[in-house]
Motif scaffolding. Sequence first.
Motif, short mmCIF file in Angstrom:
data_model
loop_
_atom_site.label_atom_id
_atom_site.label_comp_id
_atom_site.label_asym_id
_atom_site.label_seq_id
_atom_site.Cartn_x
_atom_site.Cartn_y
_atom_site.Cartn_z
N GLY A 1 37.06 44.05 50.46
CA GLY A 1 36.13 43.11 49.84
C GLY A 1 36.61 42.69 48.46
O GLY A 1 36.57 41.50 48.09
N LEU A 2 37.10 43.66 47.70
CA LEU A 2 37.63 43.35 46.37
C LEU A 2 38.91 42.50 46.48
O LEU A 2 39.11 41.56 45.72
CB LEU A 2 37.90 44.65 45.62
N ARG A 3 39.75 42.85 47.45
CA ARG A 3 40.97 42.06 47.67
C ARG A 3 40.63 40.60 47.94
O ARG A 3 41.25 39.68 47.38
CB ARG A 3 41.75 42.63 48.86
N ASP A 4 39.64 40.37 48.81
CA ASP A 4 39.27 39.00 49.16
C ASP A 4 38.71 38.26 47.95
O ASP A 4 38.96 37.06 47.77
CB ASP A 4 38.24 39.00 50.29
N ARG A 5 37.98 38.96 47.11
CA ARG A 5 37.44 38.33 45.90
C ARG A 5 38.58 37.92 44.97
O ARG A 5 38.58 36.81 44.43
CB ARG A 5 36.51 39.31 45.20
N PHE A 6 39.57 38.78 44.79
CA PHE A 6 40.72 38.44 43.95
C PHE A 6 41.50 37.28 44.54
O PHE A 6 41.98 36.41 43.80
CB PHE A 6 41.63 39.67 43.79
N ALA A 7 41.64 37.26 45.87
CA ALA A 7 42.39 36.18 46.51
C ALA A 7 41.69 34.83 46.34
O ALA A 7 42.35 33.80 46.20
CB ALA A 7 42.58 36.49 47.99
N THR A 8 40.38 34.86 46.35
CA THR A 8 39.61 33.60 46.29
C THR A 8 39.36 33.13 44.87
O THR A 8 39.48 31.94 44.56
CB THR A 8 38.26 33.78 47.01
N HIS A 9 39.01 34.06 44.00
CA HIS A 9 38.57 33.69 42.65
C HIS A 9 39.42 34.31 41.53
O HIS A 9 39.17 34.03 40.36
CB HIS A 9 37.12 34.11 42.44
#
Length: 303
Positions: free
Chosen positions: A89-97
């Motif tokens: 979940g944190l990875r996806d947040r970093f990838a997106t924002h």
Amino acid sequence: MTLVDEIREGCAWVAERATRVRIAEEAIPAYAARLPAPGLDADPPLVEGSPELLAAFHLTLDAINFGSGWFPTLRKREGRSGYWTVALGLRDRFATHGAWSADALRVLDAATLATALGQDAQHELMALFARSLNDLGAHVADEHDGSFLAVAEAAHGSAVALAERLASWNCFADSSPYDGRTIPFCKRAQIAAADLHHSGAASFHDLDRLTLFADNLVPHVLRLDGILRLDPLLTARINAEQLIEHHSPEEVELRACAVHAVELMVAARPDLTAQQVDRLLWTKGGGPHYKAVPRPRARCTAY
């Protein structure tokens, strides 16, 4: 005496006095001999980017690398554990924002974080995660000019020095009382140093001095493998999936005996370090044999 020396000495002291958990020391040499050599292949990186981005990701992740006592109640990603659900979940947040800045972490609220991790904003763990990240952001902003990489660089190439610095922050604090003494574990402070090194964000010359990253999974593996022998009443409580109180004697003994058992393994296998044994045992714990049996769980911010 450095922090890691204090951890080793304290855990050996607990293991010597423990009444609820015992190390089967006679089984250590053969068990250590069967441990494989550390693999050369690293896991694919969760994020890629500049050293500053890598440092931001791993310090952010390790500041919330706890909550195993609540993991059965999380909305897990299919086929993923509680840890991997949070990490991805944190990875996806970093990838997106991108990364949260230190100032953004200082004021991050539970609802915003829950959205990023795909969780219920009212879940107790989200407020605890947010509080830890608020503290991380304040330290990075006030003491390191907002640079996550500067936190690592301030350790001057020493994983032990970094762990000592992080362990003094509330977001990484981890010690427990036992028989009138305070026992440090500092699981997440140490694993942050290892993660920063292995990600390439920093380079430390003394990773071999780190101890086991004491959580609830390695004691579980060592119990099922016959290295840790538990009082029958404690075994029954774990098998019944009853929560173990954080800071209780039995919880401290589980963590401390696991740390000391790994030290005995490293003494028997000089080609291995404690953090390498930790990785071997933690990975082993993801196998079906170990997942089929309840593990000890405590609701705390230590692991």
